[in-house]
Design a protein around this motif. Structure first.
Motif, short mmCIF file in Angstrom:
data_model
loop_
_atom_site.label_atom_id
_atom_site.label_comp_id
_atom_site.label_asym_id
_atom_site.label_seq_id
_atom_site.Cartn_x
_atom_site.Cartn_y
_atom_site.Cartn_z
N LEU A 14 131.84 36.88 178.92
CA LEU A 14 132.72 36.12 178.02
C LEU A 14 133.42 37.04 177.03
O LEU A 14 134.58 36.79 176.67
N TRP A 15 132.76 38.10 176.59
CA TRP A 15 133.43 39.05 175.69
C TRP A 15 134.62 39.71 176.37
O TRP A 15 135.64 39.98 175.73
N VAL A 16 134.52 39.95 177.68
CA VAL A 16 135.66 40.50 178.42
C VAL A 16 136.86 39.56 178.29
O VAL A 16 137.98 39.98 178.03
N VAL A 17 136.60 38.27 178.44
CA VAL A 17 137.66 37.26 178.35
C VAL A 17 138.20 37.16 176.93
O VAL A 17 139.42 37.13 176.71
N VAL A 18 137.31 37.14 175.94
CA VAL A 18 137.73 37.03 174.54
C VAL A 18 138.61 38.22 174.15
O VAL A 18 139.67 38.05 173.55
N VAL A 19 138.18 39.41 174.50
CA VAL A 19 138.97 40.61 174.16
C VAL A 19 140.32 40.56 174.87
O VAL A 19 141.36 40.86 174.28
N GLY A 20 140.33 40.15 176.15
CA GLY A 20 141.60 40.02 176.87
C GLY A 20 142.55 39.03 176.24
O GLY A 20 143.74 39.29 176.09
N LEU A 21 142.02 37.88 175.85
CA LEU A 21 142.85 36.87 175.19
C LEU A 21 143.37 37.38 173.85
O LEU A 21 144.54 37.18 173.50
N PHE A 22 142.50 38.03 173.09
CA PHE A 22 142.90 38.56 171.79
C PHE A 22 144.02 39.60 171.96
O PHE A 22 145.05 39.53 171.27
N LEU A 23 143.83 40.53 172.88
CA LEU A 23 144.86 41.56 173.10
C LEU A 23 146.17 40.95 173.60
O LEU A 23 147.26 41.36 173.18
N SER A 24 146.06 39.97 174.50
CA SER A 24 147.27 39.28 174.97
C SER A 24 147.98 38.58 173.83
O SER A 24 149.21 38.54 173.79
N GLY A 25 147.21 38.03 172.91
CA GLY A 25 147.80 37.33 171.78
C GLY A 25 148.49 38.26 170.80
O GLY A 25 149.66 38.08 170.48
N VAL A 26 147.78 39.28 170.34
CA VAL A 26 148.39 40.15 169.31
C VAL A 26 149.55 40.97 169.86
O VAL A 26 150.47 41.30 169.11
N THR A 27 149.55 41.24 171.16
CA THR A 27 150.66 42.01 171.72
C THR A 27 151.87 41.14 172.04
O THR A 27 152.93 41.67 172.38
N ALA A 28 151.75 39.83 171.92
CA ALA A 28 152.91 38.96 172.16
C ALA A 28 153.78 38.82 170.91
O ALA A 28 154.88 38.28 171.00
N ALA A 88 140.99 32.41 172.45
CA ALA A 88 139.92 33.39 172.22
C ALA A 88 138.87 32.81 171.27
O ALA A 88 137.66 32.96 171.51
N VAL A 89 139.30 32.13 170.23
CA VAL A 89 138.37 31.52 169.28
C VAL A 89 137.55 30.42 169.96
O VAL A 89 136.36 30.25 169.67
N ALA A 90 138.17 29.70 170.89
CA ALA A 90 137.45 28.61 171.58
C ALA A 90 136.23 29.14 172.32
O ALA A 90 135.25 28.40 172.50
N PHE A 91 136.26 30.39 172.73
CA PHE A 91 135.13 30.95 173.47
C PHE A 91 133.95 31.31 172.58
O PHE A 91 132.90 31.72 173.08
N TRP A 92 134.09 31.14 171.26
CA TRP A 92 132.93 31.35 170.38
C TRP A 92 131.84 30.33 170.69
O TRP A 92 130.66 30.63 170.58
N GLY A 93 132.24 29.12 171.08
CA GLY A 93 131.24 28.11 171.43
C GLY A 93 130.35 28.56 172.57
O GLY A 93 129.12 28.57 172.43
N PRO A 94 130.91 28.94 173.71
CA PRO A 94 130.06 29.43 174.80
C PRO A 94 129.32 30.72 174.47
O PRO A 94 128.24 30.96 175.00
N LEU A 95 129.88 31.54 173.61
CA LEU A 95 129.15 32.75 173.21
C LEU A 95 127.88 32.37 172.44
O LEU A 95 126.85 33.02 172.58
N ARG A 96 127.96 31.32 171.64
CA ARG A 96 126.79 30.87 170.85
C ARG A 96 125.81 30.09 171.70
O ARG A 96 124.61 30.32 171.63
N ASP A 97 126.32 29.14 172.47
CA ASP A 97 125.45 28.32 173.32
C ASP A 97 126.21 28.00 174.61
O ASP A 97 126.93 27.01 174.69
N PRO A 98 126.02 28.85 175.61
CA PRO A 98 126.79 28.69 176.85
C PRO A 98 126.55 27.37 177.58
O PRO A 98 127.49 26.79 178.12
N VAL A 99 125.32 26.89 177.61
CA VAL A 99 125.04 25.66 178.36
C VAL A 99 125.73 24.47 177.72
O VAL A 99 126.38 23.67 178.39
#
Length: 178
Positions: A14-28, A88-99
């Motif tokens: 999930l961190w791979v996805v969060v970092v990808g989303l963050f980088l895609s966002g700030v570079t836009a 990217a922020v939405a993925f904080w939920g699964p990072l905290r409690d994936p199930v």
């Protein structure tokens, strides 16, 4: 494999996805500057890749002209950037409690699948060259595997009895399972 090890794997993917989303966002946000840099980087290869250089030149010209004549149009890319950051922020939920928050991962998988028809239908309508459509498709190809691996581990954690049971967080449930 223990629940704790699966949790670590889920979080790594999930961190791979969060970092990808963050980088895609700030570079836009600074598109005109980035495309100018990209154009400078590829110009020496104009003889080897004329279509690519011509496309990047066209994109740069379009961004500059739009920014000069109709700057409000670039507001759309600001919202695109913002959407990536929100996702990217939405993925904080699964990072905290994936199930408990597996639905966010499912949403990500659905979004990846949606990239394919969007790029294949809208790309030609908007005069996007085929090689650039492949770049757009790479976002689905890049994000789907980590989401899929995370999803599989989450489902196995759930099947093993980990997760929110009787209002207890996953860490407590994992400790009881050991």
């Amino acid at each position: 494999m223990e629940i704790e090890e699966r949790l670590r794997r889920v979080r790594r993917w999930l961190w791979v996805v969060v970092v990808g989303l963050f980088l895609s966002g700030v570079t836009a946000f600074p598109l005109e500057i980035e495309v100018r840099w990209l154009l400078r980087a590829v110009e020496p290869f104009a003889d080897q890749m004329p279509a690519l250089v011509a496309w990047i030149e066209r994109v740069h010209t379009g961004l500059v002209e739009t920014g000069d004549r109709q700057p409000f149009m670039l507001y759309g890319t600001d919202w695109l950037a913002f959407a990536h950051l929100v996702l990217a922020v939405a993925f904080w939920g699964p990072l905290r409690d994936p199930v408990r928050n597996v639905w966010v991962v499912q949403l990500g998988l659905i979004a990846c699948a949606g990239i394919v028809p969007l790029a294949l239908i809208c790309g030609p309508i908007r005069d996007i060259p085929w090689f650039w459509t492949l770049v757009d498709l790479s976002f689905a190809v890049g994000a789907f595997p980590p989401l899929w691996f995370a999803y599989r581990h989450i489902r196995r954690i759930e099947a093993a009895g980990g997760g929110w049971r009787a209002g207890r967080p996953i860490a407590e449930a994992a400790a009881d399972a050991s």
